[in-house]
Design a protein around this motif. Structure first.
Motif, mmCIF file in Angstrom:
data_model
loop_
_atom_site.group_PDB
_atom_site.id
_atom_site.type_symbol
_atom_site.label_atom_id
_atom_site.label_comp_id
_atom_site.label_asym_id
_atom_site.label_seq_id
_atom_site.Cartn_x
_atom_site.Cartn_y
_atom_site.Cartn_z
ATOM 1 N N ILE A 161 5.108 3.008 8.717
ATOM 2 C CA ILE A 161 5.644 1.695 8.522
ATOM 3 C C ILE A 161 5.517 0.902 9.812
ATOM 4 O O ILE A 161 5.296 -0.499 9.747
ATOM 5 N N GLU A 162 5.939 1.493 11.002
ATOM 6 C CA GLU A 162 5.730 0.632 12.040
ATOM 7 C C GLU A 162 4.291 0.133 12.443
ATOM 8 O O GLU A 162 4.321 -0.908 12.893
ATOM 9 N N SER A 163 3.432 1.006 12.363
ATOM 10 C CA SER A 163 2.054 0.706 12.443
ATOM 11 C C SER A 163 1.449 -0.217 11.469
ATOM 12 O O SER A 163 0.193 -0.568 11.709
ATOM 13 N N GLY A 164 2.090 -0.198 10.195
ATOM 14 C CA GLY A 164 1.584 -1.089 9.194
ATOM 15 C C GLY A 164 0.243 -0.476 8.658
ATOM 16 O O GLY A 164 -0.525 -0.938 7.900
ATOM 17 N N VAL A 165 0.508 0.898 8.703
ATOM 18 C CA VAL A 165 -0.811 1.683 8.310
ATOM 19 C C VAL A 165 -1.113 1.252 6.545
ATOM 20 O O VAL A 165 -2.222 1.277 6.031
ATOM 21 N N ALA A 166 -0.065 1.077 5.809
ATOM 22 C CA ALA A 166 -0.148 0.933 4.604
ATOM 23 C C ALA A 166 -0.977 -0.419 4.123
ATOM 24 O O ALA A 166 -1.520 -0.427 3.202
ATOM 25 N N GLU A 167 -1.141 -1.282 5.019
ATOM 26 C CA GLU A 167 -1.726 -2.630 4.749
ATOM 27 C C GLU A 167 -2.966 -2.700 5.730
ATOM 28 O O GLU A 167 -3.597 -3.491 5.515
ATOM 29 N N ALA A 168 -3.139 -1.946 6.843
ATOM 30 C CA ALA A 168 -4.068 -2.282 7.795
ATOM 31 C C ALA A 168 -5.486 -1.842 7.291
ATOM 32 O O ALA A 168 -5.799 -1.182 6.486
ATOM 33 N N ASP A 169 -6.657 -2.391 8.064
ATOM 34 C CA ASP A 169 -7.795 -2.226 7.578
ATOM 35 C C ASP A 169 -8.355 -0.673 7.837
ATOM 36 O O ASP A 169 -9.195 -0.347 7.324
ATOM 37 N N SER A 170 -7.573 -0.107 8.372
ATOM 38 C CA SER A 170 -7.960 1.564 8.660
ATOM 39 C C SER A 170 -7.801 2.204 7.565
ATOM 40 O O SER A 170 -8.177 3.418 7.507
ATOM 41 N N ARG A 171 -6.913 1.936 6.430
ATOM 42 C CA ARG A 171 -6.762 2.630 5.181
ATOM 43 C C ARG A 171 -7.581 2.272 4.153
ATOM 44 O O ARG A 171 -7.765 1.054 3.976
ATOM 45 N N PHE A 172 -8.326 2.892 3.336
ATOM 46 C CA PHE A 172 -9.184 2.608 2.156
ATOM 47 C C PHE A 172 -9.329 3.562 1.003
ATOM 48 O O PHE A 172 -9.032 4.679 1.368
ATOM 49 N N SER A 173 -9.790 3.229 0.036
ATOM 50 C CA SER A 173 -9.950 4.154 -0.941
ATOM 51 C C SER A 173 -11.097 3.707 -1.862
ATOM 52 O O SER A 173 -11.559 2.569 -1.869
ATOM 53 N N PHE A 174 -11.829 4.517 -2.613
ATOM 54 C CA PHE A 174 -13.009 4.428 -3.216
ATOM 55 C C PHE A 174 -13.321 5.551 -4.135
ATOM 56 O O PHE A 174 -12.584 6.531 -4.257
ATOM 57 N N GLU A 175 -14.125 5.332 -5.289
ATOM 58 C CA GLU A 175 -14.332 6.286 -6.287
ATOM 59 C C GLU A 175 -15.817 6.179 -6.840
ATOM 60 O O GLU A 175 -16.146 5.177 -7.016
ATOM 61 N N ASP A 176 -16.246 7.428 -7.062
ATOM 62 C CA ASP A 176 -17.633 7.366 -7.526
ATOM 63 C C ASP A 176 -17.362 8.017 -9.174
ATOM 64 O O ASP A 176 -16.450 9.135 -9.318
ATOM 65 N N THR A 177 -18.262 7.714 -10.018
ATOM 66 C CA THR A 177 -18.071 8.044 -11.345
ATOM 67 C C THR A 177 -19.500 8.243 -12.005
ATOM 68 O O THR A 177 -20.468 7.537 -11.688
ATOM 69 N N VAL A 178 -19.596 9.358 -12.896
ATOM 70 C CA VAL A 178 -20.963 9.673 -13.711
ATOM 71 C C VAL A 178 -20.520 9.756 -15.288
ATOM 72 O O VAL A 178 -19.321 10.208 -15.268
ATOM 73 N N GLU A 179 -21.337 9.540 -16.081
ATOM 74 C CA GLU A 179 -21.264 9.751 -17.419
ATOM 75 C C GLU A 179 -21.990 11.145 -17.746
ATOM 76 O O GLU A 179 -22.899 11.251 -17.481
ATOM 77 N N GLN A 191 -23.014 14.915 -9.751
ATOM 78 C CA GLN A 191 -24.526 15.271 -10.376
ATOM 79 C C GLN A 191 -24.781 16.607 -11.037
ATOM 80 O O GLN A 191 -25.252 16.988 -11.953
ATOM 81 N N HIS A 192 -24.296 17.740 -10.006
ATOM 82 C CA HIS A 192 -24.601 19.143 -10.331
ATOM 83 C C HIS A 192 -23.725 19.374 -11.576
ATOM 84 O O HIS A 192 -24.115 20.258 -12.327
ATOM 85 N N ALA A 193 -22.438 18.783 -11.578
ATOM 86 C CA ALA A 193 -21.621 19.002 -12.661
ATOM 87 C C ALA A 193 -22.110 18.784 -13.953
ATOM 88 O O ALA A 193 -22.046 19.245 -15.063
ATOM 89 N N LYS A 194 -22.683 17.322 -13.920
ATOM 90 C CA LYS A 194 -23.541 16.804 -14.942
ATOM 91 C C LYS A 194 -24.600 17.477 -15.362
ATOM 92 O O LYS A 194 -24.496 17.918 -16.598
ATOM 93 N N GLN A 195 -25.328 18.033 -14.665
ATOM 94 C CA GLN A 195 -26.675 18.910 -15.092
ATOM 95 C C GLN A 195 -26.077 20.324 -15.680
ATOM 96 O O GLN A 195 -26.424 20.645 -16.715
#
Length: 311
Positions: free
Chosen positions: A144-162, A301-305
């Motif tokens: 909370i004190e460092s503001g990590v929850a809103e800082a640029d140093s924290r991020f999320s992303f996702e990869d998806t295959v059909e 990709q290997h799970a898909k194959q």
């Protein structure tokens, strides 16, 4: 019967009490907030009462439980009580209490009361509660004190295959990590243990594009046949946090969508030493994202194959 023990841990935080309370109330964020927590979610809720389930490290292992919580935003208080405790704990409860202090500061109290199955195990519970409580409060303060929850140093992303396959086939590929050295080119070695169904520890050696070999250690919580949540507990130089999940969900036309989601906090103090003096947060994020995405996409990709060949 073993008598109940009551303990209290406290910390002062340079942030408004309401901000701290809301961080504590949002249990789904606890794996990113508290080092001992591997995974947490809400099972159901009725007004200010809710049932949550939590998996967390305790000593050298993993314990899980379901707790009932009563949220009191007016008094900035959250009471909790485990429905069924894991041995050697016979019963566990307590409260988070946040009090306003002058100058947008607050005082946080973490109360526990617990009872051991056997008096001989009480000292182990004492040590775990003390260690986890101190760790959780320190993490809460730092985040909370460092503001990590809103800082640029924290991020999320996702990869998806059909995938044209079934959810159990995909899930089994992701769940059977002990077979990954034979199935995934970037995995050199794996040590997988599952002391109880659905709770895994995974030590894995991966090979980077440059040929270097890296070992990681993670805890995984599995939910057949739709999700595996994990938390990495050994960090490379550029990260202070890495949690994620594999998910399998229905797609269109008899397909399933398989995703790999990552949540990361950068270790900004190591950016220059790792990537060079001209590197910044943006370049570090790109470097980490590319490294993680390369491996997870290869796994997808290997799970898909694998699934499509079986289908």
């Amino acid at each position: 019967m073993v008598e109940s023990t009551a303990v209290e841990h406290t910390i002062d935080i340079a942030a408004p009490a309401a901000t701290v309370y809301h961080m504590l109330a949002e249990v789904e964020n606890w794996p990113q907030l508290f080092p001992p927590t591997i995974y947490a979610d809400e099972l159901d809720a009725d007004g200010r009462e809710q049932r949550i389930r939590i998996w967390a490290t305790a000593g050298d292992g993993v314990k899980h439980w379901i707790s009932r919580r009563v949220l009191d935003p007016d008094r900035l208080r959250i009471e909790f009580r485990q429905e069924v405790s894991s041995p050697p704990i016979a019963a566990m409860g307590g409260a988070w209490i946040v009090a306003e202090r002058p100058g947008d500061r607050c005082h946080v109290r973490l109360l526990h009361d617990y009872r051991a199955v056997d008096a001989d195990r009480l000292s182990w519970i004492d040590e775990v509660v003390d260690r986890n409580s101190r760790t959780e409060l320190a993490a809460l303060k730092t985040t909370i004190e460092s503001g990590v929850a809103e800082a640029d140093s924290r991020f999320s992303f996702e990869d998806t295959v059909e995938v044209r396959g079934t959810a159990p086939e995909i899930f089994d590929f992701l769940n059977d990590a002990h077979l990954w050295p034979q199935r995934l080119p970037h995995v050199a070695a794996v040590e997988l243990s599952e002391p109880e169904p659905g709770t895994q520890s995974l030590a894995m050696d991966t090979v980077a594009v440059d040929g270097s070999r890296h070992r990681t250690m993670s805890y995984r919580i599995t939910f057949p046949h739709h999700k595996i949540a994990y938390k990495q507990i050994t960090m490379p130089a550029l990260m202070t946090l890495h949690t994620g999940r594999w998910t399998v969900r229905p797609g269109a036309d008899d397909t399933v969508l398989v995703s790999s989601q990552h949540s990361v906090a950068l270790n900004t103090a190591n950016i220059a030493a790792t990537l060079g003096p001209d590197a910044d947060i943006a370049s570090a994020k790109e470097y980490v994202r590319r490294a993680l995405s390369t491996n997870s996409t290869a796994t997808l990709q290997h799970a898909k194959q694998h699934a499509e060949a079986r289908s």
